[in-house]
Structure formats: C-alpha cells, structure tokens
Write an enzyme that holds these catalytic residues in place. Sequence first.
Site, PDB file in Angstrom:
ATOM      1  N   TYR A  73       0.838  -1.210   0.000  1.00  0.00           N
ATOM      2  CA  TYR A  73       0.000   0.000   0.000  1.00  0.00           C
ATOM      3  C   TYR A  73       0.868   1.253   0.000  1.00  0.00           C
ATOM      4  O   TYR A  73       0.568   2.238  -0.661  1.00  0.00           O
ATOM      5  CB  TYR A  73      -0.925   0.005   1.226  1.00  0.00           C
ATOM      6  CG  TYR A  73      -1.958   1.105   1.159  1.00  0.00           C
ATOM      7  CD1 TYR A  73      -3.193   0.890   0.563  1.00  0.00           C
ATOM      8  CD2 TYR A  73      -1.677   2.385   1.657  1.00  0.00           C
ATOM      9  CE1 TYR A  73      -4.125   1.898   0.466  1.00  0.00           C
ATOM     10  CE2 TYR A  73      -2.608   3.407   1.556  1.00  0.00           C
ATOM     11  CZ  TYR A  73      -3.838   3.163   0.965  1.00  0.00           C
ATOM     12  OH  TYR A  73      -4.760   4.167   0.869  1.00  0.00           O
ATOM     13  N   PHE A 125      -6.949  19.989 -24.753  1.00  0.00           N
ATOM     14  CA  PHE A 125      -7.720  18.775 -25.017  1.00  0.00           C
ATOM     15  C   PHE A 125      -9.038  18.894 -24.232  1.00  0.00           C
ATOM     16  O   PHE A 125      -9.114  19.632 -23.258  1.00  0.00           O
ATOM     17  CB  PHE A 125      -6.923  17.532 -24.577  1.00  0.00           C
ATOM     18  CG  PHE A 125      -7.681  16.258 -24.799  1.00  0.00           C
ATOM     19  CD1 PHE A 125      -7.952  15.820 -26.083  1.00  0.00           C
ATOM     20  CD2 PHE A 125      -8.163  15.511 -23.728  1.00  0.00           C
ATOM     21  CE1 PHE A 125      -8.689  14.662 -26.286  1.00  0.00           C
ATOM     22  CE2 PHE A 125      -8.896  14.355 -23.937  1.00  0.00           C
ATOM     23  CZ  PHE A 125      -9.162  13.928 -25.216  1.00  0.00           C
ATOM     24  N   ASP A 126     -10.089  18.159 -24.656  1.00  0.00           N
ATOM     25  CA  ASP A 126     -11.437  18.277 -24.042  1.00  0.00           C
ATOM     26  C   ASP A 126     -11.418  18.181 -22.518  1.00  0.00           C
ATOM     27  O   ASP A 126     -12.048  18.970 -21.831  1.00  0.00           O
ATOM     28  CB  ASP A 126     -12.406  17.173 -24.495  1.00  0.00           C
ATOM     29  CG  ASP A 126     -12.293  16.792 -25.941  1.00  0.00           C
ATOM     30  OD1 ASP A 126     -11.296  17.155 -26.592  1.00  0.00           O
ATOM     31  OD2 ASP A 126     -13.208  16.108 -26.417  1.00  0.00           O
ATOM     32  N   ASP A 216       1.317  19.719 -21.309  1.00  0.00           N
ATOM     33  CA  ASP A 216       0.449  18.543 -21.395  1.00  0.00           C
ATOM     34  C   ASP A 216       1.238  17.542 -22.223  1.00  0.00           C
ATOM     35  O   ASP A 216       1.360  17.670 -23.442  1.00  0.00           O
ATOM     36  CB  ASP A 216      -0.884  18.907 -22.051  1.00  0.00           C
ATOM     37  CG  ASP A 216      -1.795  17.681 -22.189  1.00  0.00           C
ATOM     38  OD1 ASP A 216      -1.288  16.543 -22.107  1.00  0.00           O
ATOM     39  OD2 ASP A 216      -3.003  17.864 -22.397  1.00  0.00           O
ATOM     40  N   ALA A 218       1.077  14.268 -22.984  1.00  0.00           N
ATOM     41  CA  ALA A 218       0.537  12.972 -23.425  1.00  0.00           C
ATOM     42  C   ALA A 218       1.368  12.343 -24.560  1.00  0.00           C
ATOM     43  O   ALA A 218       1.680  11.162 -24.521  1.00  0.00           O
ATOM     44  CB  ALA A 218      -0.912  13.132 -23.863  1.00  0.00           C
ATOM     45  N   LYS A 259      -0.625   7.051 -23.674  1.00  0.00           N
ATOM     46  CA  LYS A 259      -0.187   7.253 -25.053  1.00  0.00           C
ATOM     47  C   LYS A 259       1.301   6.877 -25.160  1.00  0.00           C
ATOM     48  O   LYS A 259       1.636   5.719 -25.347  1.00  0.00           O
ATOM     49  CB  LYS A 259      -0.407   8.714 -25.480  1.00  0.00           C
ATOM     50  CG  LYS A 259      -1.875   9.062 -25.746  1.00  0.00           C
ATOM     51  CD  LYS A 259      -2.610   9.502 -24.525  1.00  0.00           C
ATOM     52  CE  LYS A 259      -3.984  10.065 -24.833  1.00  0.00           C
ATOM     53  NZ  LYS A 259      -4.786  10.227 -23.617  1.00  0.00           N
ATOM     54  N   HIS A 451     -21.721  13.451 -28.355  1.00  0.00           N
ATOM     55  CA  HIS A 451     -21.242  12.539 -29.401  1.00  0.00           C
ATOM     56  C   HIS A 451     -20.978  11.126 -28.896  1.00  0.00           C
ATOM     57  O   HIS A 451     -21.007  10.178 -29.657  1.00  0.00           O
ATOM     58  CB  HIS A 451     -19.997  13.111 -30.094  1.00  0.00           C
ATOM     59  CG  HIS A 451     -18.842  13.341 -29.175  1.00  0.00           C
ATOM     60  ND1 HIS A 451     -18.846  14.313 -28.207  1.00  0.00           N
ATOM     61  CD2 HIS A 451     -17.648  12.722 -29.065  1.00  0.00           C
ATOM     62  CE1 HIS A 451     -17.698  14.281 -27.555  1.00  0.00           C
ATOM     63  NE2 HIS A 451     -16.952  13.327 -28.051  1.00  0.00           N
TER      64      HIS A 451
HETATM   65  N1  F0G Z   1      -4.330  15.550 -22.844  1.00  0.00           N
HETATM   66  C1  F0G Z   1      -4.319  15.156 -24.133  1.00  0.00           C
HETATM   67  C2  F0G Z   1      -3.534  15.943 -25.146  1.00  0.00           C
HETATM   68  C3  F0G Z   1      -5.050  14.023 -24.530  1.00  0.00           C
HETATM   69  O1  F0G Z   1      -5.042  13.647 -25.807  1.00  0.00           O
HETATM   70  C4  F0G Z   1      -5.775  13.301 -23.554  1.00  0.00           C
HETATM   71  C5  F0G Z   1      -6.555  12.114 -23.916  1.00  0.00           C
HETATM   72  C6  F0G Z   1      -5.741  13.754 -22.208  1.00  0.00           C
HETATM   73  C7  F0G Z   1      -5.006  14.885 -21.907  1.00  0.00           C
HETATM   74  C8  F0G Z   1      -6.501  13.051 -21.129  1.00  0.00           C
HETATM   75  O2  F0G Z   1      -5.889  11.858 -20.787  1.00  0.00           O
HETATM   76  O3  F0G Z   1      -7.576  10.098 -21.341  1.00  0.00           O
HETATM   77  O4  F0G Z   1      -5.600   9.636 -19.862  1.00  0.00           O
HETATM   78  O5  F0G Z   1      -7.459  11.040 -19.057  1.00  0.00           O
HETATM   79  N2  F0G Z   1      -6.819  11.798 -25.101  1.00  0.00           N
HETATM   80  C9  F0G Z   1      -7.503  10.605 -25.585  1.00  0.00           C
HETATM   81  C10 F0G Z   1      -7.750  10.713 -27.068  1.00  0.00           C
HETATM   82  C11 F0G Z   1      -8.709  10.195 -24.804  1.00  0.00           C
HETATM   83  O6  F0G Z   1      -8.460   9.830 -27.599  1.00  0.00           O
HETATM   84  O7  F0G Z   1      -7.222  11.621 -27.720  1.00  0.00           O
HETATM   85  P1  F0G Z   1      -6.681  10.588 -20.235  1.00  0.00           P
END
Ligand code: F0G
Length: 460
Positions: A73, A125-126, A216, A218, A259, A451
Amino acid sequence: MVAKYVPEPFRIKMVETIKMLSREEREQKIAEAKYNTFNLKGEDVYIDLLTDSGTNAMSQEQWAGVMRGDEAYAGGSSYYKLIDAAQDIFGYKYIQPVHQGRAAEKVLFGLLMKEGQYSISNMHFDTTRAHVELAGGRAIDCVVPEAGDPSKRVPFKGNMDVEKLESLIKKYGADKIAVVIMTITNNSAGGQPVSIKNMKETSKICKKHGIKLCIDAARYAENVYFIKQREKGYEDKSVKEIIKEIFGYADMFTMSAKKDAIVNMGGLVGIKDDEKLFQDCKGRTISFEGFVTYGGLSGRELESLAIGLYEGIDENYLRYRIGQMEYLASRLDEAGITYQSPVGGHGVFVDAKAMFPHIPYYEFPGQALAIELYKEAGIRTCDIGSYMLGNDPDTGEQLHADFEFTRLAIPRRVYTQAHIDVMADALIAIKDRASEVKGYRITWEPPILRHFQASLKPIK
Ligand code: F0G
C-alpha cells in the site's frame, strides 16, 4: 510516391484474433448502434482506431514487470522504480503518479487557478478544458493560424501563436492568467508538433509576466522525434537530450501515460522544483486518487509504466512509429485524399469536408465518413468536427466547427503494414463513391458530450 514502410522493430509473440464480419453484418451492426461508433461492441470491429489512448501493446518486459509489481500500500518498490525513471527522463525533482491524464489535471489545476482566471494553451484537449472550467477558470486556445488549413504543410503546426499570447496577457492582465499550457503534440490540431523555438519563446513570455508554464505531455515523445527530424540544430541530439531541453522550459507537466508511455492505464504529474506545490499535490492525490505511492494505480501498473517510459523514447521505436503515419499519409497523397498535413504523430485526421463537399456541417461529414469506414472495412474511427462540437449552450443551435475531420488514431505496436493498407484502401474506395454518401441527422442526444451517446439516422 508512396513512402517506404519502416519495418517493425519487434516481432509478434502473442496474438489476439479479430473478427471479420461481412458487409451485410456490418451494415446491420452500425444501424443497431444507431450510427454511433461509440455504441459498437469492440468485438464487432476489425481495426479499432477510435483512439490511441490505452489501446497500445505492451512488451514482454512490461508483462514481466506486471508479475514483479509490488502491491504494498505504501512505499512499494514499483513506485520507486517509476519515480527514478521519470526523474531520469524529465529532469524534474517531483513526480506524482495518478490513474490517467485527466486525474493529473484534476489534482493539479485545482491548485493553480481560482474563479475568474484564465488558462491559455496552444490547444486544450477536451478533458483539460473541462478541468480548467471545473477549477473555476476559463480556457482560451491560441494555436498558430496555419493549423486551420489542412493542406498547408508547415513543420510545426501545433505551435503557440506567441504574438496572440502576448496580446491576450495584455488584454486580461498577467494576474488573471493562472497558467499557460503547452500541449505536445497538439492533439486537437491533428497531433501536430511544437518546436523547441516556440517552446522557448513561450517560456520567455511566461517568465516575463510571472506566469507558470505547464506541459500537457501525453504525446511528448512523438513531439520530440519530430523536433529531431525537422528542427535545425537538433538532428544530432538524442531524444533524451531534447526531452530535457523542452521540459527545462516549463515549470510542471501533466501526462496521460496511456499514449507515449505505452501502457493501458496511468498518468503523471511532474513538478520541476516547487516543493510547496508538490506538497499540495500530494494532499489532493490522497483525497482523489489514493496514497501518494500508488496514486490510483496498482503496483503492477506502476512497474509496467516505469518500463514503458523508456520504451516510448527509444529512437528505433519512434522511427517506426512516425514512419507508419508517414506511410499511411503517403498512400492518401497518392490518391488525392486530403488530411491535416503534414501527418501528425498519432494518426491521420482526414478532411471529411473535402471528401464530401455536398454534406453540410449540420449533417456531419466527419461522422458520415466514420460510418462509411466501418461499413467498408470494419474500421472504427470518430468524428472531430461539428458532430463532436455539439450545440450552443445558450441558443441550442448546432455549432459550426472549423474542421470536419474523421480521426484515424493508430494504437502503438498493434497494427501491421497490411492493416495500414486496409485503412488506405478503404478510404480510397469511399472517395471513389463519395458523391453517393449521405449525411446524418440526430434523433436523440444528451445535453453534454453528446457525441459519445447520441443516436443518428441517415438522411434519405
Ligand atoms: N491531454 C491530451 C492531449 C489528450 O489527448 C488526452 C486524452 C488527455 C489529456 C486526457 O488523458 O484520457 O488519460 O485522461 N486523449 C484521448 C484521445 C482520450 O483519444 O485523444 P486521459
């Protein structure tokens, strides 16, 4: 000319059988899914390009790491292995594991901003935008204008528009800008890279105004490989040297490890040297994710992530990875199919508006192409356009997106050259009968993020 396919720097030891349905069966499945690719069952998909996130193939070393994972843990050896790897790669003093990218955003952003402040990014990103808003902030995108023209080939289309950044800071006042976020690569612009030069200029502006700069991260490794390929003075630098330089310009990072760290689940927060901020992060991690030495992950996931971080920056792997995108893009070039070009790091964003000029934005050309790809070859993709953008929250009217893309996001180490050819052949076949393809209308939609769940119907 079609680019030479860079051979895989691995061989296959374990296989997963995938189903190949007939065209009739696929037509039935997509109708049952209400013409929403998110409603399809994974097992009814032949090639799954919905996302490159968490869909990657782990190596034998990572699977061996799964067996070695320390499930203590607190203070497990897998945690220390991960911290050592991340400190070594990024050169940051403080690293906090979390369960995925949006968890990193949730943990960090609540500490960075308060009501009425802004976050400026080359593109949020969203989920990044959502967490800025949940923390009381407002998100402003500030990408270079070239990103808006899919056919314009410039090397660093993901860059921050630094002049606009300066003017936004002037407009709102530096005290109102809680953070500047550099997304590498710029996913929403089509996986487009950011140059070191642009990172340096952005960092200089942030320092001048006392604003924190967050990466960011990723798809940071793909971005770094593009720098090595395209930026003058970096061709002979190692990937690791370039990573150190680019992260050196920022103060902190959030990272979805799903990623470029080639794992199915995981994320990181990195803080260069701000001890107080790290202390506060640990507090929020304990509340939201779990104790600091596991951060919402099991020991086996920490272990495979520590290994995946190194595999994701291996130059042979990155040459193959980017080469795979370039091969697919060159096949589309030959066929005159337009996409966000030059091709990005994690997939091809096909310009559905150019493919279906007869389908207006409110009949969703990007979604129409996603449906055709499934019907044609069992390929699952998604719309990045007006269908995804949704309705104006005030008027309820359909918004008009700048782009109508269909994203073919390629999972890492999963598909072969023959699969890539299936993708190209399917797009070419659809282009040949493009004028027959009809648009769609929505028959049911939820109020937010529609969507993922909406039902659609083809227009007769
Ligand atoms: N930042 C970027 C640039 C991303 O592309 C994503 C996720 C996230 C943050 C969030 O990360 O999914 O681990 O919580 N992108 C995926 C996509 C979902 O399909 O482009 P997460």
